[in-house]
Write an enzyme that holds these catalytic residues in place. Structure first.
Site, PDB file in Angstrom:
ATOM      1  N   SER A 222       0.374  -0.950  -0.043  1.00 49.58           N
ATOM      2  CA  SER A 222      -0.304   0.033   0.240  1.00 49.58           C
ATOM      3  C   SER A 222       0.627   1.128   0.241  1.00 49.58           C
ATOM      4  O   SER A 222       1.775   1.525  -1.490  1.00 49.58           O
ATOM      5  CB  SER A 222      -1.246   0.093   1.169  1.00 49.58           C
ATOM      6  OG  SER A 222      -1.938   1.004   1.275  1.00 49.58           O
TER       7      SER A 222
ATOM      8  N   ASP B 248      -2.454   6.072  -3.858  1.00 50.91           N
ATOM      9  CA  ASP B 248      -1.184   5.557  -3.061  1.00 50.91           C
ATOM     10  C   ASP B 248      -1.099   4.351  -3.821  1.00 50.91           C
ATOM     11  O   ASP B 248      -1.272   4.169  -5.110  1.00 50.91           O
ATOM     12  CB  ASP B 248      -1.552   5.442  -1.049  1.00 50.91           C
ATOM     13  CG  ASP B 248      -2.589   4.128  -1.370  1.00 50.91           C
ATOM     14  OD1 ASP B 248      -3.220   4.819  -2.076  1.00 50.91           O
ATOM     15  OD2 ASP B 248      -2.520   3.926  -0.236  1.00 50.91           O
TER      16      ASP B 248
ATOM     17  N   ASP C 117      -1.375   1.014  -3.663  1.00 52.33           N
ATOM     18  CA  ASP C 117      -1.739   0.282  -4.410  1.00 52.33           C
ATOM     19  C   ASP C 117      -2.982   0.881  -4.852  1.00 52.33           C
ATOM     20  O   ASP C 117      -4.475  -0.142  -4.956  1.00 52.33           O
ATOM     21  CB  ASP C 117      -2.207  -0.548  -3.495  1.00 52.33           C
ATOM     22  CG  ASP C 117      -2.600  -0.152  -2.097  1.00 52.33           C
ATOM     23  OD1 ASP C 117      -2.682   0.719  -2.162  1.00 52.33           O
ATOM     24  OD2 ASP C 117      -3.612  -1.414  -1.226  1.00 52.33           O
TER      25      ASP C 117
ATOM     26  N   ASP D 151      -5.953   2.106  -3.483  1.00 56.15           N
ATOM     27  CA  ASP D 151      -7.333   1.414  -2.042  1.00 56.15           C
ATOM     28  C   ASP D 151      -7.945   2.833  -1.170  1.00 56.15           C
ATOM     29  O   ASP D 151      -8.698   3.030  -0.756  1.00 56.15           O
ATOM     30  CB  ASP D 151      -7.418   0.435  -1.980  1.00 56.15           C
ATOM     31  CG  ASP D 151      -6.087   1.053  -0.041  1.00 56.15           C
ATOM     32  OD1 ASP D 151      -5.729   2.179  -0.469  1.00 56.15           O
ATOM     33  OD2 ASP D 151      -6.270  -0.308   0.658  1.00 56.15           O
TER      34      ASP D 151
END
Length: 449
Positions: free
Chosen positions: A100, A241, A243, A245
């Site tokens: 992440s 960010d 990833d 999400d």
């Protein structure tokens, strides 16, 4: 062996803590537990842009194939895309290799069940137990029973972009948007979705090289985007960010707009459309009191959970709420996806800005953020609950709360990882709450000496 799974899967420094050997074991145990007793099962595998992703994917996939499951490898793709596509493709599970917003040396492995939800603690414990017991009672497969790896050729990215676009009605023509992709998983999906919807798209940090993910970029470092939006006269900026999400925003004046503001704006819009179930948004205890005050004016309820998007989602599922999220920009729209989705959030927000005919900063005036002070009090791990037991501390908290008189609050949270108790105060007067927070933290520290 301590608990392997944290609040967001298994994470650590790649090749040191999260080794290829551990990735193999997680693939093997995860595939066995999540697909036990079914047909030849399918597991979707995606990753972010970190250099360690290839190494971990090879090992993880080897583990999956060793217990007879098929691994469908979709390459670099956002985490929420795996949650969505696991459902769309009727896969038995999905796995994302990503850490992440963490720096490049970290990586992680996170599982989703066949419905696109993160795993329960019980399932994670079963996976860990299988690894701990060295795969006792797991049959060794040979010949035709070993699974196959299927390399997917871009269809997954296309399907996710189409899905994200379908979450808004109409287009984004006339909107000038700056995107910061953090050199991460959204470097194709976010740019394409906004372009195809007709927005004028300007992009920074969309050239991943394996080691520049999150580096001075994206939602954890939005400073360059804040400058870029103003310099290029954009209507808004959106920062993802690694990833994708989560998503934070920038208004046309270059101000950072956090998840609290996004929830306020989107919550109000959902209410207007008659889609805000039970007239409620779900937030965490760390959301600013200004959000509660703003929502009260709009006659919208706020329900608070512990910090962490998994707790927000739990509450949403329990009571069928439509929207919830965190200050950090993890926003869940339960009508669309089963996890925080940066691109879906960005599109909802951009669409509201376009349709409103107002500037983004005007829309943000729905909420006034109260000053917030956070002070750490050093407390031994075995005394972290002293603020609940000590009469003098309890009395001081009551006095401060009374004096703030509804326009501020005291929140005390023991750290889950360090010998600390976090003392957080919100109120209208920065100087006053700063003094009160430091005084309360000192009182707590003195009590444990």
């Amino acid at each position: 062996m301590g608990r392997m799974f944290g609040t967001d899967g298994v994470r650590g420094i790649a090749n040191k803590e999260l080794t290829a050997d551990l990735a193999y074991k997680l693939g093997k145990a995860g595939a066995f537990i999540l697909t036990e007793g079914t047909h030849r099962s399918k597991i979707l595998v995606g990753m972010d842009t970190r250099i360690s992703g290839d190494m971990l994917e090879s090992a993880l996939v080897a583990g999956i194939l060793s217990v007879g499951a098929e691994a469908i490898c979709v390459g670099v793709i956002p985490t929420p895309a795996i949650a969505y596509l696991t459902r769309k493709y009727n896969a038995d599970a999905g796995v994302v290799i990503s850490a992440s917003h963490n720096p490049v040396e970290y990586n992680g492995i996170k599982f989703f069940n066949k419905n696109g939800y993160k795993l329960s603690d019980e399932l994670e414990d079963s996976i860990q137990a299988l690894i701990r017991d060295d795969f006792k009672d797991v049959p060794v497969l040979t010949g035709e029973n070993i699974g196959r790896k299927i390399e997917e050729d871009g269809e997954a990215i296309r399907d996710y972009i189409d899905f994200a676009k379908s979450t808004i009605k109409g287009d984004l023509k006339g909107l000038k948007v700056a995107l910061d992709c953090a050199n991460g998983a959204s470097y194709i999906t976010s740019v394409e979705a906004f372009k195809e919807l007709g927005a004028e798209v300007h992009v920074i940090n969309n050239k991943p090289d394996g080691i520049n993910i999150n580096r001075n970029s994206g939602s954890t470092h939005p400073e360059d985007l804040m400058e870029y939006v103003v310099k290029n006269n954009c209507h808004m900026g959106l920062a993802f960010d690694g990833d994708a999400d989560r998503c934070l925003a920038i208004d046309e004046k270059g101000n950072l707009i956090n998840g609290d503001f996004i929830l306020a704006i989107c919550g109000k819009e959902l209410k207007k459309q008659g889609r805000l179930k039970k007239n409620t948004i779900v937030v965490t205890v760390m959301s600013n009191l200004g959000l509660d005050i703003a929502m009260k004016k709009e006659e919208i309820n706020t329900i608070k959970t512990k910090v962490g998007d998994r707790y927000v989602l739990e509450e949403m599922l329990k009571n069928d709420y439509a929207i919830g999220g965190e200050q950090s920009g993890h926003i869940i729209f339960s009508d669309y996806n089963t996890t925080g989705d940066g691109l879906v959030t960005a599109l909802q927000l951009a669409h509201i800005v376009k349709e409103s005919g107002k500037t983004f900063s005007e829309l943000c005036s729905i909420m006034k953020e109260l000053p917030q002070v956070l002070v750490n009090a050093k407390v031994p791990n075995d005394q972290k609950d002293i603020y609940l037991k000590d009469e003098e501390i309890k009395s001081e908290i009551d006095t401060i709360t009374k004096n703030l008189d509804g326009s501020g609050r005291v929140l005390i949270r023991p750290s889950g990882t360090e010998p600390l108790v976090r003392v957080m105060l919100e109120g209208e007067n920065q100087k006053e709450i700063d003094k009160l927070a430091h005084g309360l933290a000192k009182l707590i520290e003195n009590k444990v000496k």
